[in-house]
Design a protein around this motif. Structure first.
Motif, PDB file in Angstrom:
ATOM      1  N   TYR A   5       0.829  -0.881   0.620  1.00 20.93           N
ATOM      2  CA  TYR A   5       0.065   0.037  -0.006  1.00 20.93           C
ATOM      3  C   TYR A   5       0.874   1.400   0.199  1.00 20.93           C
ATOM      4  O   TYR A   5       2.094   1.159   0.711  1.00 20.93           O
ATOM      5  CB  TYR A   5      -1.076  -0.104   0.910  1.00 20.93           C
ATOM      6  CG  TYR A   5      -2.184  -1.735   1.227  1.00 20.93           C
ATOM      7  CD1 TYR A   5      -3.203  -0.860   0.463  1.00 20.93           C
ATOM      8  CD2 TYR A   5      -1.915  -2.577   1.426  1.00 20.93           C
ATOM      9  CE1 TYR A   5      -4.125  -1.876   0.437  1.00 20.93           C
ATOM     10  CE2 TYR A   5      -2.775  -3.564   1.826  1.00 20.93           C
ATOM     11  CZ  TYR A   5      -3.681  -3.568   1.137  1.00 20.93           C
ATOM     12  OH  TYR A   5      -5.127  -4.340   0.906  1.00 20.93           O
ATOM     13  N   TRP A   6       0.319   2.454  -0.934  1.00 21.46           N
ATOM     14  CA  TRP A   6       1.566   3.612  -0.991  1.00 21.46           C
ATOM     15  C   TRP A   6       0.141   4.733  -0.244  1.00 21.46           C
ATOM     16  O   TRP A   6       0.873   5.920   0.043  1.00 21.46           O
ATOM     17  CB  TRP A   6       1.875   3.228  -2.332  1.00 21.46           C
ATOM     18  CG  TRP A   6       2.546   2.318  -2.512  1.00 21.46           C
ATOM     19  CD1 TRP A   6       2.142   1.220  -3.631  1.00 21.46           C
ATOM     20  CD2 TRP A   6       3.675   2.302  -2.313  1.00 21.46           C
ATOM     21  NE1 TRP A   6       2.781   0.950  -4.256  1.00 21.46           N
ATOM     22  CE2 TRP A   6       4.480   0.544  -3.077  1.00 21.46           C
ATOM     23  CE3 TRP A   6       4.969   3.074  -1.881  1.00 21.46           C
ATOM     24  CZ2 TRP A   6       5.256   0.387  -3.459  1.00 21.46           C
ATOM     25  CZ3 TRP A   6       6.095   1.869  -2.108  1.00 21.46           C
ATOM     26  CH2 TRP A   6       5.985   0.967  -2.634  1.00 21.46           C
ATOM     27  N   ARG A   7      -0.472   4.886  -0.402  1.00 21.90           N
ATOM     28  CA  ARG A   7      -1.639   6.393  -0.316  1.00 21.90           C
ATOM     29  C   ARG A   7      -1.721   5.809   0.987  1.00 21.90           C
ATOM     30  O   ARG A   7      -2.562   4.788   1.931  1.00 21.90           O
ATOM     31  CB  ARG A   7      -2.644   5.835  -0.813  1.00 21.90           C
ATOM     32  CG  ARG A   7      -2.658   6.034  -2.260  1.00 21.90           C
ATOM     33  CD  ARG A   7      -3.458   6.321  -3.346  1.00 21.90           C
ATOM     34  NE  ARG A   7      -3.446   6.470  -4.848  1.00 21.90           N
ATOM     35  CZ  ARG A   7      -3.150   5.232  -6.070  1.00 21.90           C
ATOM     36  NH1 ARG A   7      -2.370   4.243  -4.941  1.00 21.90           N
ATOM     37  NH2 ARG A   7      -2.372   5.752  -7.280  1.00 21.90           N
ATOM     38  N   GLU A   8      -1.929   6.994   1.389  1.00 27.01           N
ATOM     39  CA  GLU A   8      -1.929   6.883   3.298  1.00 27.01           C
ATOM     40  C   GLU A   8      -3.424   7.096   3.919  1.00 27.01           C
ATOM     41  O   GLU A   8      -3.837   5.648   4.282  1.00 27.01           O
ATOM     42  CB  GLU A   8      -2.577   8.339   3.165  1.00 27.01           C
ATOM     43  CG  GLU A   8      -2.448   8.797   4.975  1.00 27.01           C
ATOM     44  CD  GLU A   8      -2.207  10.103   5.729  1.00 27.01           C
ATOM     45  OE1 GLU A   8      -2.391  10.550   6.849  1.00 27.01           O
ATOM     46  OE2 GLU A   8      -1.670  10.925   4.548  1.00 27.01           O
ATOM     47  N   ASN A   9      -3.988   6.983   2.849  1.00 23.66           N
ATOM     48  CA  ASN A   9      -5.491   6.702   3.161  1.00 23.66           C
ATOM     49  C   ASN A   9      -5.736   5.282   2.695  1.00 23.66           C
ATOM     50  O   ASN A   9      -6.838   4.712   3.762  1.00 23.66           O
ATOM     51  CB  ASN A   9      -6.478   7.160   2.238  1.00 23.66           C
ATOM     52  CG  ASN A   9      -6.514   7.145   0.771  1.00 23.66           C
ATOM     53  OD1 ASN A   9      -5.835   6.634   0.285  1.00 23.66           O
ATOM     54  ND2 ASN A   9      -7.824   7.150  -0.269  1.00 23.66           N
ATOM     55  N   GLU A  10      -5.501   3.993   2.109  1.00 25.65           N
ATOM     56  CA  GLU A  10      -5.163   3.267   2.073  1.00 25.65           C
ATOM     57  C   GLU A  10      -4.692   2.163   3.415  1.00 25.65           C
ATOM     58  O   GLU A  10      -5.119   1.706   3.686  1.00 25.65           O
ATOM     59  CB  GLU A  10      -4.831   2.759   0.357  1.00 25.65           C
ATOM     60  CG  GLU A  10      -5.521   3.177  -0.463  1.00 25.65           C
ATOM     61  CD  GLU A  10      -4.493   2.051  -1.461  1.00 25.65           C
ATOM     62  OE1 GLU A  10      -5.296   2.235  -2.717  1.00 25.65           O
ATOM     63  OE2 GLU A  10      -3.762   2.222  -1.388  1.00 25.65           O
ATOM     64  N   ILE A  11      -3.581   3.130   3.801  1.00 25.05           N
ATOM     65  CA  ILE A  11      -2.603   2.024   4.843  1.00 25.05           C
ATOM     66  C   ILE A  11      -3.366   2.425   6.196  1.00 25.05           C
ATOM     67  O   ILE A  11      -3.710   1.593   6.664  1.00 25.05           O
ATOM     68  CB  ILE A  11      -1.468   3.266   4.868  1.00 25.05           C
ATOM     69  CG1 ILE A  11      -0.463   2.728   3.972  1.00 25.05           C
ATOM     70  CG2 ILE A  11      -0.675   2.843   6.128  1.00 25.05           C
ATOM     71  CD1 ILE A  11       0.798   3.303   3.454  1.00 25.05           C
ATOM     72  N   THR A  13      -7.182   2.923   6.366  1.00 20.88           N
ATOM     73  CA  THR A  13      -8.340   2.462   6.447  1.00 20.88           C
ATOM     74  C   THR A  13      -7.822   0.429   7.025  1.00 20.88           C
ATOM     75  O   THR A  13      -8.793  -0.660   7.538  1.00 20.88           O
ATOM     76  CB  THR A  13      -8.242   1.530   4.626  1.00 20.88           C
ATOM     77  OG1 THR A  13      -9.563   2.772   4.151  1.00 20.88           O
ATOM     78  CG2 THR A  13      -9.781   0.540   4.640  1.00 20.88           C
ATOM     79  N   LEU A  50       7.547   3.415  -7.948  1.00 18.53           N
ATOM     80  CA  LEU A  50       6.403   3.328  -7.456  1.00 18.53           C
ATOM     81  C   LEU A  50       5.659   3.561  -8.736  1.00 18.53           C
ATOM     82  O   LEU A  50       3.880   3.747  -8.665  1.00 18.53           O
ATOM     83  CB  LEU A  50       6.214   5.119  -6.367  1.00 18.53           C
ATOM     84  CG  LEU A  50       5.226   5.855  -5.795  1.00 18.53           C
ATOM     85  CD1 LEU A  50       4.537   4.589  -4.998  1.00 18.53           C
ATOM     86  CD2 LEU A  50       5.745   6.085  -4.976  1.00 18.53           C
ATOM     87  N   GLU A  53       2.950   1.131 -10.385  1.00 19.68           N
ATOM     88  CA  GLU A  53       1.995   0.663  -9.228  1.00 19.68           C
ATOM     89  C   GLU A  53       0.191   0.838  -9.838  1.00 19.68           C
ATOM     90  O   GLU A  53       0.003   2.252 -10.750  1.00 19.68           O
ATOM     91  CB  GLU A  53       1.763   1.070  -7.765  1.00 19.68           C
ATOM     92  CG  GLU A  53       3.380   0.556  -7.313  1.00 19.68           C
ATOM     93  CD  GLU A  53       2.535  -0.722  -6.680  1.00 19.68           C
ATOM     94  OE1 GLU A  53       2.281  -1.600  -6.316  1.00 19.68           O
ATOM     95  OE2 GLU A  53       4.611  -1.357  -7.285  1.00 19.68           O
TER      96      GLU A  53
END
Length: 53
Positions: A5-11, A13, A50, A53
């Motif tokens: 996971y790269w995006r803060e909101n995904e992390i 979650t 990056l 992805e």
């Protein structure tokens, strides 16, 4: 959840989902606690990797 996971909101979650799963399993077996600990592994990649992805 078996990917990077790269995006803060995904992390955030994924972390919330994992904490909720741990709490659910603890409740099911009658355990009580106040703290859930976890670790994060960070890898360093170049911007080119990056963008693939």
């Amino acid at each position: 959840m078996l990917r990077d996971y790269w995006r803060e909101n995904e992390i955030l979650t994924v972390v919330l989902e994992l904490c909720e799963e741990v709490a659910k399993q603890a409740r099911e077996i009658g355990k009580v606690g106040r703290t859930v600990s976890f670790s994060v592994r960070v890898i360093h990649v170049s911007l080119g990797n990056l963008m693939d992805e």
